[in-house]
Design an enzyme around this catalytic site. Structure first.
Site, PDB file in Angstrom:
ATOM      1  N   GLU A 119      -6.332   4.120  -6.177  1.00 11.74           N
ATOM      2  CA  GLU A 119      -7.603   4.346  -5.476  1.00 11.74           C
ATOM      3  C   GLU A 119      -8.117   5.698  -5.956  1.00 11.74           C
ATOM      4  O   GLU A 119      -7.705   6.744  -5.469  1.00 11.74           O
ATOM      5  CB  GLU A 119      -7.421   4.350  -3.957  1.00 11.74           C
ATOM      6  CG  GLU A 119      -8.746   4.503  -3.235  1.00 11.74           C
ATOM      7  CD  GLU A 119      -8.599   4.847  -1.755  1.00 11.74           C
ATOM      8  OE1 GLU A 119      -9.540   4.550  -0.983  1.00 11.74           O
ATOM      9  OE2 GLU A 119      -7.575   5.439  -1.363  1.00 11.74           O
TER      10      GLU A 119
ATOM     11  N   ASP B   2      -2.905   4.758  -2.456  1.00  7.83           N
ATOM     12  CA  ASP B   2      -3.979   5.249  -1.593  1.00  7.83           C
ATOM     13  C   ASP B   2      -4.297   6.722  -1.852  1.00  7.83           C
ATOM     14  O   ASP B   2      -3.386   7.547  -1.988  1.00  7.83           O
ATOM     15  CB  ASP B   2      -3.557   5.069  -0.130  1.00  7.83           C
ATOM     16  CG  ASP B   2      -4.591   5.563   0.851  1.00  7.83           C
ATOM     17  OD1 ASP B   2      -5.628   4.896   1.009  1.00  7.83           O
ATOM     18  OD2 ASP B   2      -4.361   6.633   1.467  1.00  7.83           O
TER      19      ASP B   2
ATOM     20  N   HIS C  25     -10.947  -2.598   2.830  1.00 10.39           N
ATOM     21  CA  HIS C  25     -10.815  -2.197   4.230  1.00 10.39           C
ATOM     22  C   HIS C  25     -11.640  -0.955   4.576  1.00 10.39           C
ATOM     23  O   HIS C  25     -11.768  -0.608   5.751  1.00 10.39           O
ATOM     24  CB  HIS C  25      -9.344  -1.929   4.542  1.00 10.39           C
ATOM     25  CG  HIS C  25      -8.778  -0.801   3.732  1.00 10.39           C
ATOM     26  ND1 HIS C  25      -8.530  -0.915   2.389  1.00 10.39           N
ATOM     27  CD2 HIS C  25      -8.428   0.463   4.067  1.00 10.39           C
ATOM     28  CE1 HIS C  25      -8.053   0.218   1.930  1.00 10.39           C
ATOM     29  NE2 HIS C  25      -7.984   1.083   2.920  1.00 10.39           N
ATOM     30  N   ASP C  26     -12.171  -0.264   3.565  1.00  7.87           N
ATOM     31  CA  ASP C  26     -12.976   0.937   3.792  1.00  7.87           C
ATOM     32  C   ASP C  26     -14.464   0.696   3.572  1.00  7.87           C
ATOM     33  O   ASP C  26     -15.259   1.632   3.667  1.00  7.87           O
ATOM     34  CB  ASP C  26     -12.525   2.061   2.849  1.00  7.87           C
ATOM     35  CG  ASP C  26     -11.204   2.688   3.255  1.00  7.87           C
ATOM     36  OD1 ASP C  26     -10.871   2.634   4.453  1.00  7.87           O
ATOM     37  OD2 ASP C  26     -10.504   3.230   2.384  1.00  7.87           O
TER      38      ASP C  26
ATOM     39  N   ASP D 197       0.857  -1.176   0.000  1.00  2.92           N
ATOM     40  CA  ASP D 197       0.000   0.000   0.000  1.00  2.92           C
ATOM     41  C   ASP D 197       0.897   1.230   0.000  1.00  2.92           C
ATOM     42  O   ASP D 197       1.788   1.357   0.841  1.00  2.92           O
ATOM     43  CB  ASP D 197      -0.896   0.005   1.244  1.00  2.92           C
ATOM     44  CG  ASP D 197      -2.335   0.367   0.909  1.00  2.92           C
ATOM     45  OD1 ASP D 197      -2.519   1.353   0.171  1.00  2.92           O
ATOM     46  OD2 ASP D 197      -3.253  -0.309   1.372  1.00  2.92           O
TER      47      ASP D 197
END
Length: 562
Positions: free
Chosen positions: A259, A202, A334-335, A100
């Protein structure tokens, strides 16, 4: 049909949330050695590329997305020797590992930021975004993404403020500063030289801010405006993105996934495709179908299956129209809350695995790479927490507090948080029915277990031939089958215009169709002679003239030549 094929286009990705995957030393937190111990499970599942959520040095205010040292491993996860062992063993198993990459902001504990606060005249002050207040108020009326507070934090008793698009412990980096960008590129190349196979990048659409830093008309009762209106996907961001591509990614055999929240489809050529900066990108238009736009994010939409179908069609067609465009297809991360709880309205079809399998078929054969988030392959559902003290997620807690300030009752506020909290996907992985579901040997986990009675464990599902887990294995095997892979991986995407309102469907290549009944009502569709390759109800068989889909039935069909 795509012409210039890339190695990563055929891969199936699996996201690991390290703190919740497997705790090897029984301290309550998952770790790198825990991941190593479960590589056999992942290989058996059939995934090819592992994506690790952040394991860098961090105070963990935002669970690792607040990085205090890009070159160190957080001791709660292990050390660099553990990471090197993980990378080596992943490669020995024929898999890849991506990290990430968080470069919109750092932790407020990063040495750069500490030096920026200590000495306003130091070069590090320009590594971040500091502005003078407007009298006794922040520089403008931008609202943080995490709750309803200002996106600006005052520095002590001074009139200086720093910008934080997310939490106040995550100061935004100043990408306008070429010296800062050089530091970021050095770090990226350090990890790539170490042997990692790429990055999930990210919050990358936030690195460019409108330099006028002006206020906008308020869009909520707090007098503030969404920060994203001045900081997300702004004109000029392409300069930074292309520079990063050319300085770090170009010429390497890696995969990069952006993302790209808030991205307009007209901007896809900047981000993906033959002239884009990333291999592929996440599109959130249909992932956020249940969320009201605007400041009152907690309100639910009354979406229908036909709305979902239209959003998927628009996403897929826009990416396909981008020369060389490729999609990163996902249901969870994860969000996000658990997809079964979000998309399957019937509790019965959540609990029996039918709904989870229907969703799997629906997204697995979209054009692009499937991404599986840990636990998704078990069909896990959301939890139901009874008190805000049971949450860890900084966004959930902040939004809960702000809802109370707006006059929403604690009971109703908790209901909204339960529906959408990022903690839903972050609970410890249920490996078996032993203590703490086999996550560790008994120490209290950092986050309370998911006690939804509809959930099952990996051990149970491995032993059940009809489980959601084994169904995912079948889908991966089918996608990789050379008899079908040309059409299912590289074939064009086409919408099917004459479907019933409660059916989501699309065509891949010339011969394949995916049809998903998103309701409890049977749906009948006229069809030519077809072979059902996979269904969440039954095995392969041929159908002629009429195809009847049971409640929440999903099928992948292939046309049969007469």
């Amino acid at each position: 049909m795509i012409k210039n094929k890339k190695w990563w286009q055929k891969e199936v990705f699996y996201q690991i949330y390290p703190a919740s995957f497997k705790d090897s030393n029984n301290d309550g937190i998952g770790d790198i050695q825990g991941i190593i111990s479960k590589l056999g499970y992942l290989k058996n599942l059939g995934v090819n590329v592992l994506w690790l959520s952040p394991i860098y040095q961090s105070p963990m205010v935002d669970n690792g997305y607040d990085i205090s040292d890009y070159f160190k491993i957080n001791p709660i996860f292990g050390n660099m020797r553990d990471f090197d062992e993980l990378l080596k063993k992943v490669h020995q198993l024929g898999m890849k590992l991506i990290m990430d990459l968080v470069v919109n902001h750092t932790s407020d504990q990063h040495p750069w930021f500490k030096k920026a606060l200590k000495d306003p005249s130091s070069k590090y002050r320009n590594y971040y975004i500091f502005k003078k207040g407007d009298g006794d108020n922040p520089p403008n009326n931008w609202r943080s993404n995490f709750g309803y507070g200002s996106a600006w934090e005052r520095v002590g008793a001074s009139n200086d403020y720093y910008l934080h698009v997310f939490s106040k412990q995550q100061p935004d980096l100043n990408w306008e500063n070429p010296e800062l960008r050089n530091e970021i590129y050095k770090m990226i190349n350090w990890w790539l030289d170490k042997g990692v196979d790429g990055f999930r990048v990210d919050a990358i659409t936030f690195i460019k801010k409108d330099q006028d830093f002006k206020s906008l008309p308020a869009d909520g009762p707090d007098g503030l405006v969404q920060v994203k209106k001045k900081t997300e996907n702004r004109p000029g961001i392409e300069k930074f993105l292309r520079e990063m591509r050319d300085r770090c990614f170009k010429g390497r055999k890696i995969v990069t996934v952006g993302e790209t929240s808030g991205l307009k489809y007209s901007d896809f050529p900047t981000y993906i495709g033959d002239h884009g900066v990333f291999s592929m990108a996440f599109d959130f238009h249909y992932a956020d179908i249940d969320v009201e736009s605007g400041s009152e994010w907690y309100k639910r939409t009354d979406w229908k299956p036909k709305d979902l179908r239209k959003l998927i069609d628009a996403s897929q067609e826009s990416i396909e129209q981008t020369p060389g465009g490729w999609s990163a297809n996902f249901l969870e991360n994860h969000d996000q809350p658990r997809s079964v709880s979000k998309y399957i309205c019937s509790l019965s079809y959540r609990n029996n695995g039918i709904g989870a399998k229907a969703l799997a078929i629906m997204y697995f054969f979209l054009r692009g790479c499937p991404f599986i988030f840990q636990g998704q392959e078990l069909g896990l559902q959301n939890f139901e927490r009874e008190d805000i003290s049971e949450f860890n997620d900084v966004s959930s807690i902040s939004n809960y507090e702000q809802m109370l300030k707006l006059g929403i009752s604690p009971k109703q506020a908790l209901h909204y948080i339960n529906l959408r909290s990022r903690d839903n996907g972050r609970t410890p992985f249920p490996w078996n029915n032993d203590v703490n579901n086999g996550f560790n040997n008994g120490t209290k986990p950092w986050l309370k277990l998911n006690e939804n009675v509809g959930n099952s464990t990996a051990k149970d599902e491995l032993q059940d031939k009809q489980s959601v887990l084994n169904f995912y294995r079948r889908l991966i095997s089918l996608r990789n089958n050379p008899d079908y892979s040309d059409g299912l991986i590289y074939g064009d995407y086409k919408e099917i215009s004459d479907l019933p309102d409660k059916v989501v469907g699309y065509q891949r290549g010339k011969d394949y169709e995916v049809l998903v009944n998103m309701s409890e009502e049977r749906q009948r569709l006229p069809c030519a002679k077809v072979k059902i390759l996979v269904s969440n109800y039954s095995e392969q068989h041929e159908v002629d003239q009429n195809l009847e889909l049971k409640a929440y039935e999903a099928v992948l069909i292939k046309k049969v030549e007469e």
